[in-house]
Scaffold this motif. Structure first.
Motif, PDB file in Angstrom:
ATOM      1  N   PRO A 180      25.418  14.261  11.492  1.00  0.00           N
ATOM      2  CA  PRO A 180      24.173  14.798  12.079  1.00  0.00           C
ATOM      3  C   PRO A 180      24.443  15.983  13.010  1.00  0.00           C
ATOM      4  O   PRO A 180      23.730  16.984  12.959  1.00  0.00           O
ATOM      5  N   ALA A 181      25.493  15.871  13.818  1.00  0.00           N
ATOM      6  CA  ALA A 181      25.831  16.964  14.737  1.00  0.00           C
ATOM      7  C   ALA A 181      26.307  18.187  13.960  1.00  0.00           C
ATOM      8  O   ALA A 181      25.992  19.323  14.304  1.00  0.00           O
ATOM      9  N   ILE A 182      27.060  17.951  12.882  1.00  0.00           N
ATOM     10  CA  ILE A 182      27.549  19.067  12.067  1.00  0.00           C
ATOM     11  C   ILE A 182      26.378  19.797  11.426  1.00  0.00           C
ATOM     12  O   ILE A 182      26.317  21.027  11.425  1.00  0.00           O
ATOM     13  N   SER A 183      25.452  19.026  10.866  1.00  0.00           N
ATOM     14  CA  SER A 183      24.342  19.666  10.161  1.00  0.00           C
ATOM     15  C   SER A 183      23.491  20.467  11.147  1.00  0.00           C
ATOM     16  O   SER A 183      23.066  21.582  10.847  1.00  0.00           O
ATOM     17  N   ALA A 184      23.266  19.936  12.335  1.00  0.00           N
ATOM     18  CA  ALA A 184      22.502  20.685  13.344  1.00  0.00           C
ATOM     19  C   ALA A 184      23.213  21.992  13.680  1.00  0.00           C
ATOM     20  O   ALA A 184      22.586  23.046  13.792  1.00  0.00           O
ATOM     21  N   THR A 185      24.545  21.927  13.810  1.00  0.00           N
ATOM     22  CA  THR A 185      25.308  23.115  14.172  1.00  0.00           C
ATOM     23  C   THR A 185      25.292  24.159  13.067  1.00  0.00           C
ATOM     24  O   THR A 185      25.131  25.356  13.324  1.00  0.00           O
ATOM     25  N   VAL A 186      25.447  23.706  11.813  1.00  0.00           N
ATOM     26  CA  VAL A 186      25.464  24.647  10.693  1.00  0.00           C
ATOM     27  C   VAL A 186      24.128  25.383  10.600  1.00  0.00           C
ATOM     28  O   VAL A 186      24.080  26.610  10.422  1.00  0.00           O
ATOM     29  N   PHE A 202      21.998  25.849  13.004  1.00  0.00           N
ATOM     30  CA  PHE A 202      21.951  26.727  14.177  1.00  0.00           C
ATOM     31  C   PHE A 202      22.734  28.017  13.910  1.00  0.00           C
ATOM     32  O   PHE A 202      22.280  29.126  14.209  1.00  0.00           O
ATOM     33  N   LEU A 203      23.902  27.882  13.280  1.00  0.00           N
ATOM     34  CA  LEU A 203      24.737  29.063  12.996  1.00  0.00           C
ATOM     35  C   LEU A 203      24.049  29.993  12.003  1.00  0.00           C
ATOM     36  O   LEU A 203      24.086  31.216  12.162  1.00  0.00           O
ATOM     37  N   LEU A 204      23.434  29.410  10.982  1.00  0.00           N
ATOM     38  CA  LEU A 204      22.766  30.243   9.985  1.00  0.00           C
ATOM     39  C   LEU A 204      21.637  31.036  10.634  1.00  0.00           C
ATOM     40  O   LEU A 204      21.399  32.202  10.310  1.00  0.00           O
ATOM     41  N   LEU A 239      16.408  26.026   4.493  1.00  0.00           N
ATOM     42  CA  LEU A 239      15.846  24.719   4.131  1.00  0.00           C
ATOM     43  C   LEU A 239      16.722  23.938   3.129  1.00  0.00           C
ATOM     44  O   LEU A 239      16.967  22.745   3.324  1.00  0.00           O
ATOM     45  N   PRO A 240      17.210  24.618   2.063  1.00  0.00           N
ATOM     46  CA  PRO A 240      18.079  23.879   1.129  1.00  0.00           C
ATOM     47  C   PRO A 240      19.304  23.285   1.820  1.00  0.00           C
ATOM     48  O   PRO A 240      19.736  22.175   1.502  1.00  0.00           O
ATOM     49  N   VAL A 241      19.851  24.025   2.798  1.00  0.00           N
ATOM     50  CA  VAL A 241      21.023  23.525   3.531  1.00  0.00           C
ATOM     51  C   VAL A 241      20.647  22.254   4.290  1.00  0.00           C
ATOM     52  O   VAL A 241      21.358  21.247   4.268  1.00  0.00           O
ATOM     53  N   SER A 242      19.492  22.319   4.935  1.00  0.00           N
ATOM     54  CA  SER A 242      19.014  21.175   5.707  1.00  0.00           C
ATOM     55  C   SER A 242      18.809  19.957   4.799  1.00  0.00           C
ATOM     56  O   SER A 242      19.210  18.840   5.127  1.00  0.00           O
ATOM     57  N   LEU A 243      18.189  20.201   3.644  1.00  0.00           N
ATOM     58  CA  LEU A 243      17.949  19.103   2.693  1.00  0.00           C
ATOM     59  C   LEU A 243      19.261  18.539   2.176  1.00  0.00           C
ATOM     60  O   LEU A 243      19.420  17.332   2.017  1.00  0.00           O
ATOM     61  N   PHE A 244      20.221  19.442   1.927  1.00  0.00           N
ATOM     62  CA  PHE A 244      21.523  19.013   1.433  1.00  0.00           C
ATOM     63  C   PHE A 244      22.189  18.049   2.422  1.00  0.00           C
ATOM     64  O   PHE A 244      22.714  17.000   2.054  1.00  0.00           O
ATOM     65  N   PHE A 245      22.134  18.411   3.706  1.00  0.00           N
ATOM     66  CA  PHE A 245      22.765  17.543   4.713  1.00  0.00           C
ATOM     67  C   PHE A 245      22.054  16.195   4.807  1.00  0.00           C
ATOM     68  O   PHE A 245      22.693  15.164   4.994  1.00  0.00           O
TER      69      PHE A 245
END
Lengths: 262, 207
Positions: free
Chosen positions: B134-140, B142-144, B187-193
């Motif tokens: 969860p922390a990784i996905s939030a960070t990724v 955020f970075l994008l 959005l696709p990145v978020s869904l993927f995570f």
């Protein structure tokens, strides 16, 4: 099945946690094929003793010789040694992200570099023996406590260890699951596997042990055959310890007296 | 033009995120094992990277470094900047996961003879990743989003192109297009995570 050969020789072993001495000079020899059961009150150092034997704890003094090799040498290659010493923990400690079979194969494939078909055959043989081959693809959380512990035993056995260490392996189990785990260990004992077993199951200790060690405050207080120890312990300390397990009887008698008084 | 801009945003974002993961994992392991000396360097880096804005970091890379004799291209600046920032954030995300792996699990791994590296690879990191996902996905994510700052180093990414169009005056459509473009990328990145998290949970965690 006990041969004359000494596999493990412990001499004057000392271990401290900070200022507290946990093992105060412990001397013990284990012969090949021997089943040694270690009992004693909690904090007596019995788990620490097992953990020193496979390097999970460093030692502060004395010697451990295993198969001719000095484990107390600071240069010890523990990865090598641990392949020859299997250990089973109280809380199973299966890897939660791997299936039962993957848990078992990790050591043989990655550590020992065995070929997959051969490792798989060994895993199948052991898993079948403990009645869990059909659960090989289950993840640990899908298994009961007793099943998890049997898989953990197989994980250690799959490395073909020369000696097995069991650290209170039934202490976290529901009573009805204790039996299935103990039966596995009893079977191993019959086959002549060298084992050091720390347990609080007295009936099991009596059944499985070739030799029984009673420890208290970091020392070996008694070293006897199990039938001798249980029927006629030599020390007052051991007698008091064994009395703990007769709590039910004492309690009942007191109850009867009270009833009689009413 | 928007498509080319979106492509650049995605490419720079991907590079930044991938390198951030490498840097983050390295830093987290250094801190986890308390590697002498290196851990102090890593600690200093993390504080520096997390407590300064990306825009300031990019300014330094693009306008500051040339004064010191090191000229970096815009794209290099963008990737280095994003990695500098992301590595620090991901290091802390990974470290949280590493700390969640129990001492007993490590001992179980040791007792079957795994060496340090094998222990990391087969026991610690897989469990740590699942915990810190969860922390990784939030960070990724955020970075994008932070890639929108890249326009300041003159890169024709989404934000840059939109700003150009806005100057020409067709603001409502451009704004909407900009929102949709970022959404389409992130959005696709978020869904993927989200999918990955459910899958890992199924694979035996959170028992």
């Amino acid at each position: 099945m006990i041969t004359g050969k000494d596999v493990l020789k412990i001499t004057d072993l000392k271990k401290n946690f900070d200022q507290t001495a946990v093992l105060k000079g412990l001397t013990l020899t284990v012969r090949q094929g021997e089943v040694l059961v270690i009992i004693g009150p909690s904090g007596c150092g019995k788990s620490t003793l097992l953990r020193c034997l496979n390097g999970l704890e460093s030692v502060n003094g004395g010697q451990i010789v295993f198969g001719g090799q000095y484990l107390t040498d600071p240069q010890t290659n523990w990865s090598r040694v641990r392949q020859r010493i299997g250990m089973v923990f109280q809380n199973y400690e299966l890897f939660p992200h791997l299936t039962a079979l993957e848990n078992i194969l990790l050591g043989p494939l990655r550590v020992q570099g065995r070929k997959r078909p051969e490792a798989l055959a060994t895993a199948e043989r052991w898993l079948t023996r403990v009645g869990l081959w059909d659960r090989r693809d289950s993840f640990p959380r899908q298994l009961s406590g007793g099943q998890k512990q049997r898989v953990a035993i197989v994980r250690a056995l799959a490395m073909d260890p020369e000696i097995m260490l069991f650290d209170e392996v039934t202490a976290s189990l529901d009573p009805e699951m204790v039996r299935e785990v103990l039966d596995v260990i009893l079977n191993l004992a019959r086959e002549g596997l060298t084992m050091l077993i720390v347990t609080h199951e007295m009936a099991f200790a009596r059944a499985v042990a070739d030799r029984l060690i009673f420890m208290d405050e970091g020392r070996i207080v008694e070293d006897a055959r199990p039938e001798v120890f249980f029927q006629n312990p030599a020390t007052e300390r051991a007698r008091r310890f064994l009395n703990i397990f007769h709590f039910d009887e004492i309690h009942k008698r007191q109850g009867e007296e009270r009833d009689a008084g009413d | 033009m928007f498509l080319a801009a979106a492509k650049l945003t995605v490419i720079l974002g991907c590079w930044g995120v991938l390198l951030s993961i490498v840097v983050g994992l390295f830093c987290a392991v250094v801190r986890f094992y308390r590697v002498p000396l290196v851990r102090w360097l890593v600690g200093a880096y993390i504080e520096l990277a997390r407590n300064t804005p990306l825009m300031v970091q990019l300014f330094f890379l693009y306008f500051g470094l040339p004064r010191l004799g090191l000229v970096l291209e815009g794209e290099t600046c963008a990737i280095v900047g994003l990695t500098f920032l992301g590595g620090a954030y991901l290091a802390e995300a990974f470290r949280g996961g590493l700390l969640a792996v129990g001492r007993d699990q490590i001992e179980a791994g040791l007792s079957i003879g795994l060496n340090r590296l094998q222990l990391l690879r087969y026991v610690i990191v897989p469990q740590a990743l699942a915990v810190s996902l969860p922390a990784i996905s939030a960070t990724v994510i955020f970075l994008l989003k932070e890639t929108s700052v890249f326009s300041i180093v003159a890169l024709p990414d989404l934000m840059y192109v939109a700003k150009d169009l806005l100057k020409e005056g067709n603001s409502a459509e451009t704004n909407l297009l900009l929102v949709i473009s970022y959404l389409a990328v992130i959005l696709p990145v978020s869904l993927f995570f989200g999918w990955l998290e459910r899958r890992l949970r199924f694979a035996g965690f959170g028992s």
